[in-house]
Design a protein around this motif. Structure first.
Motif, mmCIF file in Angstrom:
data_model
loop_
_atom_site.group_PDB
_atom_site.id
_atom_site.type_symbol
_atom_site.label_atom_id
_atom_site.label_comp_id
_atom_site.label_asym_id
_atom_site.label_seq_id
_atom_site.Cartn_x
_atom_site.Cartn_y
_atom_site.Cartn_z
ATOM 1 N N LYS A 39 90.860 39.954 -12.763
ATOM 2 C CA LYS A 39 90.865 39.366 -11.420
ATOM 3 C C LYS A 39 89.498 39.526 -10.756
ATOM 4 O O LYS A 39 89.348 40.203 -9.742
ATOM 5 C CB LYS A 39 91.961 40.020 -10.575
ATOM 6 C CG LYS A 39 93.363 39.775 -11.129
ATOM 7 C CD LYS A 39 94.418 40.523 -10.325
ATOM 8 C CE LYS A 39 95.795 40.306 -10.932
ATOM 9 N NZ LYS A 39 96.855 41.060 -10.199
ATOM 10 N N HIS A 84 85.579 37.267 -9.971
ATOM 11 C CA HIS A 84 85.104 35.892 -9.837
ATOM 12 C C HIS A 84 84.334 35.469 -11.084
ATOM 13 O O HIS A 84 83.925 36.293 -11.919
ATOM 14 C CB HIS A 84 84.280 35.703 -8.559
ATOM 15 C CG HIS A 84 83.126 36.638 -8.403
ATOM 16 N ND1 HIS A 84 81.960 36.497 -9.117
ATOM 17 C CD2 HIS A 84 82.962 37.739 -7.606
ATOM 18 C CE1 HIS A 84 81.112 37.447 -8.777
ATOM 19 N NE2 HIS A 84 81.693 38.225 -7.871
ATOM 20 N N GLU A 85 84.101 34.167 -11.225
ATOM 21 C CA GLU A 85 83.612 33.578 -12.468
ATOM 22 C C GLU A 85 82.262 34.134 -12.915
ATOM 23 O O GLU A 85 82.047 34.391 -14.095
ATOM 24 C CB GLU A 85 83.522 32.050 -12.314
ATOM 25 C CG GLU A 85 84.877 31.359 -12.274
ATOM 26 C CD GLU A 85 85.744 31.688 -13.483
ATOM 27 O OE1 GLU A 85 85.226 31.610 -14.631
ATOM 28 O OE2 GLU A 85 86.916 32.040 -13.300
#
Length: 560
Positions: free
Chosen positions: A462, A464-465
């Motif tokens: 969980k 971010h990219e």
């Protein structure tokens, strides 16, 4: 006036004797008068309290056995006190807060006669109020370096530990030494959890083991979190601290939040420990913990009693046949154990079937086992002469911290995902200092499975990219490095590992270290290496490196 002559102690003494019906809790004899003693299980000098759970009735003879080690000679006390004065004189401000008497009491309470040389400096730094990072090989006694300061603290300390099996193993070991410790994890019932948290609030425990995820906000654990935050620890201890760098960015992100949780706990002193951390990993550990000014100790990571072999072997049946041969020969010569590491449960089950065909009775330890099954396997491994767990297949759920002294052979069916993982896992071998063997089996495209697992792990995290891209690149670089080391068979494997893991300088001045070691430590013996690795073997022999592995096993149990 001595505390034991005060009216409040007399009232407590009579209450405890009455509770125990004026009988010795050790020998069950009737006691009265001067023969009726009340004993603190945890001494008052170490923070033991005058509460029911810490007090028992004893006759004078049984009470004497509890304190026999405290009656040390005047010369020993004088030596320790003088040594500390001299160390303070030559060590400057580093040692101003160090107290030799309390350290001596703690060591005697834990049944430790003398410290190992690598243990003293981190303990002194912790007792002097410093944050500490210790990198020291498996089996070198790192746990004592936080157990002693925790025992001497007025309040409890928290140990962040990555694995349930490791928590249970360490707590059981501490309880055997009458060290008040417990763990909090999902294996225990709600009723048991309430009892443990209640005793935590009363100040009964010295060490509380838990995973970093226990600090994460949760409605289910609201009461638990309140108790943890309302009772700030003296020390925040990070066991297997390399997990901060390895897992903190994607796999177990709560490791990356330990600095935040430290602040929520009131910024306790940090004591961090691991067997494997290169210079970049050390920087990341200290940055994450907000402990950039910590004293860093890096011991010699070379395990001279473990021979290292890299064997290229593509046929799985031949692999199983070799493992069975080496295991049988080792068991013929000693009562040792064999561990076979696998990266997945599915592969572990396949390996188990192959070894069963070779008529090897084998257990399989992995993270999805029921708690009772895990406990039975670890109990079997602790059995010195038993055969029921002499060969165990395991995932990395068994890789860290487990103290099984007589593991003689560690085999990696598949190279692990990093140099640090490999050092941790082959370090299960030879913790008693006797000759042992670590083998990593290799074949073409070993890295495909590990890279696939890394991709799946990062995908499910969980974060971010952009963070996922960074985490995946880091994981694949680590896999590539251990793959190269495992296949670079013309180079010394030991040297490759040591160059990667690095070293650092010690902070206590040399003369002060001499005086402290004189008082508290044993003289370090120079270890001899009888076998190095397959790379060094190949320079002198033309035969297959499997003969190197056989030669090492054939010498086990013999005086080298």
């Amino acid at each position: 006036m001595s505390y034991y002559f005060r009216p409040e102690w007399r009232r407590i003494r009579l209450a405890i004797l009455g509770r125990d019906k004026w009988k010795c809790c050790e020998c069950s004899k009737d006691i009265s008068g001067r023969n009726a003693h009340v004993h603190h299980k945890l001494p008052r000098a170490l923070g033991g309290q005058d509460i029911d759970e810490n007090l028992i009735s004893l006759c004078s003879a049984c009470h004497a056995t509890k304190h026999a080690n405290l009656h040390v000679g005047l010369s020993t006390k004088f030596l320790q006190a003088t040594a500390v004065k001299l160390a303070k004189l030559f060590g400057g401000d580093d040692l101003k807060r160090f107290n030799s008497d309390r350290l001596g009491v703690a060591l005697r309470y834990m049944g430790v006669k003398r410290l190992r040389p690598n243990q003293l400096e981190p303990i002194v730094a912790a007792l002097s109020g410093e944050d500490v990072l210790l990198i020291s090989p498996t089996g070198s006694g790192k746990s004592l370096c936080f157990q002693v300061p925790a025992l001497l603290a007025r309040s409890h300390s928290i140990v962040v530990s990555p694995l349930k099996a490791l928590m249970a193993d360490q707590v059981i070991s501490l309880l055997r030494h009458s060290f008040p410790a417990t763990f909090l994890n999902s294996d225990i019932s709600n009723d048991e959890m309430r009892k443990r948290l209640s005793l935590l609030g009363k100040g009964i425990f010295k060490l509380i083991y838990l995973a970093p995820e226990r600090f994460a906000p949760s409605r289910k654990r609201k009461d638990e979190l309140k108790i943890l935050l309302d009772n700030p620890p003296k020390y925040l201890i990070i066991d297997e601290a390399h997990c901060i760098d390895k897992w903190g960015s994607a796999f177990r992100t709560e490791y990356g939040n330990l600095g935040i949780y430290r602040e929520q706990l009131g910024n306790p002193q940090v004591l961090a420990f691991t067997a494997t951390a290169n210079s970049e990993t050390r920087k990341e550990i200290l940055r994450s913990l907000n402990a950039e000014n910590a004293k860093v100790f890096v011991e010699d990571l070379d395990r001279k009693n473990i021979a290292l072999a890299r064997l290229q072997m593509h046929d799985n049946a031949k692999r199983a046949k070799l493992i069975a041969e080496l295991h049988r020969e080792m068991r013929h010569r000693s009562s040792g154990k064999t561990l076979v590491f696998v990266p997945t449960i599915k592969l572990g089950q396949e390996v188990r079937e192959l070894l069963t065909k070779q008529e090897i009775e084998v257990k399989f330890f992995h993270g999805k086992l029921a708690p009772m099954e895990r406990e039975l396997i670890t109990q079997g491994l602790h059995d010195e002469h038993g055969d029921r767990s002499s060969c165990v297949i395991c995932t990395n759920a068994f890789g860290m911290g487990m103290d099984i002294p007589d593991v003689r052979i560690v085999i990696h069916w598949h190279h692990p995902s990093s140099v640090e993982d490999y050092a941790q896992e082959f370090g299960r071998a030879g913790r008693d200092g006797k000759q042992s063997l670590a083998i990593v089996l290799t074949k073409k495209d070993d890295d495909k499975l590990l890279k696939f697992m890394a991709e799946k792990s990062v995908e499910s995290s969980k974060i971010h990219e952009q963070s996922k891209i960074v985490a995946l690149r880091k994981a694949k670089n680590s896999i590539e490095k251990i793959k190269i080391f495992s296949n670079q068979r013309d180079r010394c494997f030991n040297q490759l590992l040591l160059e990667e893991l690095g070293s650092a300088q010690k902070p206590i001045p040399r003369l002060s270290k001499f005086f402290l070691n004189l008082a508290f430590s044993t003289r370090q013996k120079r270890e001899q290496r009888h076998f190095c690795c397959d790379g060094c073997w190949r320079k002198r022999h033309s035969s297959s490196a499997t003969n190197f592995a056989r030669d090492v096993v054939n010498k086990m149990g013999a005086e080298l």
